[in-house]
Write a protein that holds these residues in place. Sequence first.
Motif, PDB file in Angstrom:
ATOM      1  N   GLU A   1      30.051  28.626  32.900  1.00 37.16           N
ATOM      2  CA  GLU A   1      29.478  27.669  33.518  1.00 37.16           C
ATOM      3  C   GLU A   1      28.491  28.310  34.308  1.00 37.16           C
ATOM      4  OE1 GLU A   1      32.348  24.753  34.559  1.00 37.16           O
ATOM      5  OE2 GLU A   1      33.602  24.984  32.764  1.00 37.16           O
ATOM      6  N   GLY A   2      28.142  29.566  34.744  1.00 39.50           N
ATOM      7  CA  GLY A   2      27.066  29.833  35.602  1.00 39.50           C
ATOM      8  C   GLY A   2      27.652  29.667  36.987  1.00 39.50           C
ATOM      9  N   ARG A   3      28.804  30.048  37.468  1.00 45.99           N
ATOM     10  CA  ARG A   3      29.546  29.547  38.805  1.00 45.99           C
ATOM     11  C   ARG A   3      29.729  30.798  39.479  1.00 45.99           C
ATOM     12  NH1 ARG A   3      30.883  24.313  39.145  1.00 45.99           N
ATOM     13  NH2 ARG A   3      30.785  23.017  37.258  1.00 45.99           N
ATOM     14  N   VAL A   4      29.629  30.873  40.781  1.00 45.48           N
ATOM     15  CA  VAL A   4      30.000  31.940  41.707  1.00 45.48           C
ATOM     16  C   VAL A   4      31.644  31.524  42.085  1.00 45.48           C
ATOM     17  CG1 VAL A   4      29.875  32.720  43.758  1.00 45.48           C
ATOM     18  CG2 VAL A   4      27.741  32.094  42.586  1.00 45.48           C
ATOM     19  N   VAL A   5      32.603  32.582  42.001  1.00 45.98           N
ATOM     20  CA  VAL A   5      33.795  32.364  42.196  1.00 45.98           C
ATOM     21  C   VAL A   5      33.923  32.589  43.637  1.00 45.98           C
ATOM     22  CG1 VAL A   5      36.044  33.475  41.611  1.00 45.98           C
ATOM     23  CG2 VAL A   5      34.717  33.093  39.693  1.00 45.98           C
ATOM     24  N   VAL A   6      34.863  31.656  44.454  1.00 47.01           N
ATOM     25  CA  VAL A   6      35.128  32.007  45.802  1.00 47.01           C
ATOM     26  C   VAL A   6      36.627  32.142  45.528  1.00 47.01           C
ATOM     27  CG1 VAL A   6      35.385  30.906  47.830  1.00 47.01           C
ATOM     28  CG2 VAL A   6      33.456  30.390  46.510  1.00 47.01           C
ATOM     29  N   THR A   7      37.300  33.185  46.277  1.00 47.98           N
ATOM     30  CA  THR A   7      38.546  33.590  45.947  1.00 47.98           C
ATOM     31  C   THR A   7      38.947  34.477  47.233  1.00 47.98           C
ATOM     32  OG1 THR A   7      40.292  34.449  44.748  1.00 47.98           O
ATOM     33  CG2 THR A   7      38.119  35.687  44.858  1.00 47.98           C
ATOM     34  N   ARG A   8      40.415  34.480  47.394  1.00 46.42           N
ATOM     35  CA  ARG A   8      41.055  35.281  48.281  1.00 46.42           C
ATOM     36  C   ARG A   8      41.857  36.331  47.567  1.00 46.42           C
ATOM     37  NH1 ARG A   8      43.840  34.511  53.418  1.00 46.42           N
ATOM     38  NH2 ARG A   8      42.392  36.256  53.854  1.00 46.42           N
ATOM     39  N   ASP A   9      41.863  36.469  46.271  1.00 44.23           N
ATOM     40  CA  ASP A   9      42.369  37.320  45.349  1.00 44.23           C
ATOM     41  C   ASP A   9      41.887  38.647  45.355  1.00 44.23           C
ATOM     42  OD1 ASP A   9      43.632  38.754  43.242  1.00 44.23           O
ATOM     43  OD2 ASP A   9      43.890  36.905  41.801  1.00 44.23           O
ATOM     44  N   LYS A  10      42.571  39.748  45.926  1.00 42.57           N
ATOM     45  CA  LYS A  10      42.039  41.155  46.116  1.00 42.57           C
ATOM     46  C   LYS A  10      41.736  41.589  44.675  1.00 42.57           C
ATOM     47  CE  LYS A  10      43.957  42.479  50.517  1.00 42.57           C
ATOM     48  NZ  LYS A  10      44.886  41.506  50.960  1.00 42.57           N
ATOM     49  N   ARG A  11      42.470  41.301  43.813  1.00 44.89           N
ATOM     50  CA  ARG A  11      42.238  41.844  42.469  1.00 44.89           C
ATOM     51  C   ARG A  11      40.674  41.498  41.892  1.00 44.89           C
ATOM     52  NH1 ARG A  11      47.156  39.487  39.338  1.00 44.89           N
ATOM     53  NH2 ARG A  11      46.207  37.660  40.634  1.00 44.89           N
ATOM     54  N   LEU A  12      40.081  40.431  42.581  1.00 48.33           N
ATOM     55  CA  LEU A  12      38.632  40.148  42.137  1.00 48.33           C
ATOM     56  C   LEU A  12      37.614  40.572  43.116  1.00 48.33           C
ATOM     57  CD1 LEU A  12      39.481  36.336  41.211  1.00 48.33           C
ATOM     58  CD2 LEU A  12      39.592  38.478  39.609  1.00 48.33           C
ATOM     59  N   ARG A  13      37.893  41.313  43.913  1.00 50.37           N
ATOM     60  CA  ARG A  13      37.126  41.665  45.151  1.00 50.37           C
ATOM     61  C   ARG A  13      35.749  42.288  44.613  1.00 50.37           C
ATOM     62  NH1 ARG A  13      40.681  44.653  49.323  1.00 50.37           N
ATOM     63  NH2 ARG A  13      40.865  45.823  47.123  1.00 50.37           N
ATOM     64  N   THR A  14      35.945  43.079  43.743  1.00 49.20           N
ATOM     65  CA  THR A  14      35.003  44.083  43.235  1.00 49.20           C
ATOM     66  C   THR A  14      34.153  43.324  42.247  1.00 49.20           C
ATOM     67  OG1 THR A  14      36.346  45.300  41.968  1.00 49.20           O
ATOM     68  CG2 THR A  14      35.735  46.109  44.084  1.00 49.20           C
ATOM     69  N   ALA A  15      34.469  42.316  41.631  1.00 51.40           N
ATOM     70  CA  ALA A  15      33.753  41.616  40.640  1.00 51.40           C
ATOM     71  C   ALA A  15      32.519  41.218  40.957  1.00 51.40           C
ATOM     72  CB  ALA A  15      34.564  40.357  39.757  1.00 51.40           C
ATOM     73  N   PRO A  16      31.525  40.961  40.067  1.00 51.77           N
ATOM     74  CA  PRO A  16      30.125  40.348  40.306  1.00 51.77           C
ATOM     75  C   PRO A  16      30.255  39.109  40.298  1.00 51.77           C
ATOM     76  CG  PRO A  16      30.334  41.288  37.884  1.00 51.77           C
ATOM     77  CD  PRO A  16      31.412  41.724  38.694  1.00 51.77           C
ATOM     78  N   ASP A  17      29.409  38.502  41.072  1.00 49.04           N
ATOM     79  CA  ASP A  17      29.360  36.992  41.222  1.00 49.04           C
ATOM     80  C   ASP A  17      30.724  36.445  41.849  1.00 49.04           C
ATOM     81  OD1 ASP A  17      26.779  36.628  40.334  1.00 49.04           O
ATOM     82  OD2 ASP A  17      27.582  36.694  38.225  1.00 49.04           O
ATOM     83  N   VAL A  18      31.275  36.858  42.670  1.00 47.97           N
ATOM     84  CA  VAL A  18      32.500  36.862  43.430  1.00 47.97           C
ATOM     85  C   VAL A  18      32.377  36.739  44.827  1.00 47.97           C
ATOM     86  CG1 VAL A  18      35.137  37.206  43.968  1.00 47.97           C
ATOM     87  CG2 VAL A  18      34.027  37.165  41.572  1.00 47.97           C
ATOM     88  N   ILE A  19      32.631  35.637  45.472  1.00 47.63           N
ATOM     89  CA  ILE A  19      32.810  35.831  47.076  1.00 47.63           C
ATOM     90  C   ILE A  19      34.150  35.952  47.452  1.00 47.63           C
ATOM     91  CG2 ILE A  19      32.312  34.574  49.176  1.00 47.63           C
ATOM     92  CD1 ILE A  19      30.276  32.918  47.860  1.00 47.63           C
ATOM     93  N   PHE A  20      34.292  37.260  47.791  1.00 43.36           N
ATOM     94  CA  PHE A  20      35.737  37.488  48.460  1.00 43.36           C
ATOM     95  C   PHE A  20      35.856  37.135  49.929  1.00 43.36           C
ATOM     96  CE2 PHE A  20      38.750  40.665  50.344  1.00 43.36           C
ATOM     97  CZ  PHE A  20      39.908  40.109  49.766  1.00 43.36           C
ATOM     98  N   LEU A  21      36.740  35.979  50.043  1.00 43.16           N
ATOM     99  CA  LEU A  21      36.909  35.606  51.682  1.00 43.16           C
ATOM    100  C   LEU A  21      37.815  36.687  52.232  1.00 43.16           C
ATOM    101  CD1 LEU A  21      37.052  31.825  50.908  1.00 43.16           C
ATOM    102  CD2 LEU A  21      34.906  33.188  51.649  1.00 43.16           C
TER     103      LEU A  21
END
Length: 158
Positions: free
Chosen positions: A45-65
């Motif tokens: 859906e062309g969305r930016v993921v907003v997460t605190r999940d460390k496993r997703l930290r380095t994925a593109p289009d992810v804002i790691f809080l």
Amino acid sequence: MNETPRFAVDRMLARLARWLRLMGADVLFDPATGGAELLRRAREEGRVVVTRDKRLRTAPDVIFLTANLFREQLREVLDRFPFDPRAQAFTRCSACNTPLKWLDRNLVARRVPPFVFASHERFACCPRCGRIYWNATHVSRALAEIDDLLAPRPQPTI
Ligand SMILES: [Zn+2]
């Protein structure tokens, strides 16, 4: 300020999701959807993921809080994706993300408490879940809070 972005917010961040919707952002938030499934839907859906999940930290289009506190989390999101929260505020249902529609005032009379009806001119409705919105005190408070969040921060002295 950019166009209002589209987010997919991690299910751990319910409050942040609700606030981003109140600011008019298009937010995918589903308590039943986590991790890989959230990433997959976000990409579709062309969305930016907003997460605190460390496993997703380095994925593109992810804002790691990194912040624990909700207000700082909101700030982190706005730092990465600046948009004007006032421009679109209260155009979207905070419960289900559907764009709100203005209602004819006469249609609202039986659906809100009489004192609310008497003291407000404009009402909006979520066409999906039926929730009714009006310009109540919490709206002004929320906007004040948004202003506060967007106020320039004092620069740290070195
Ligand atoms: Zn709704």
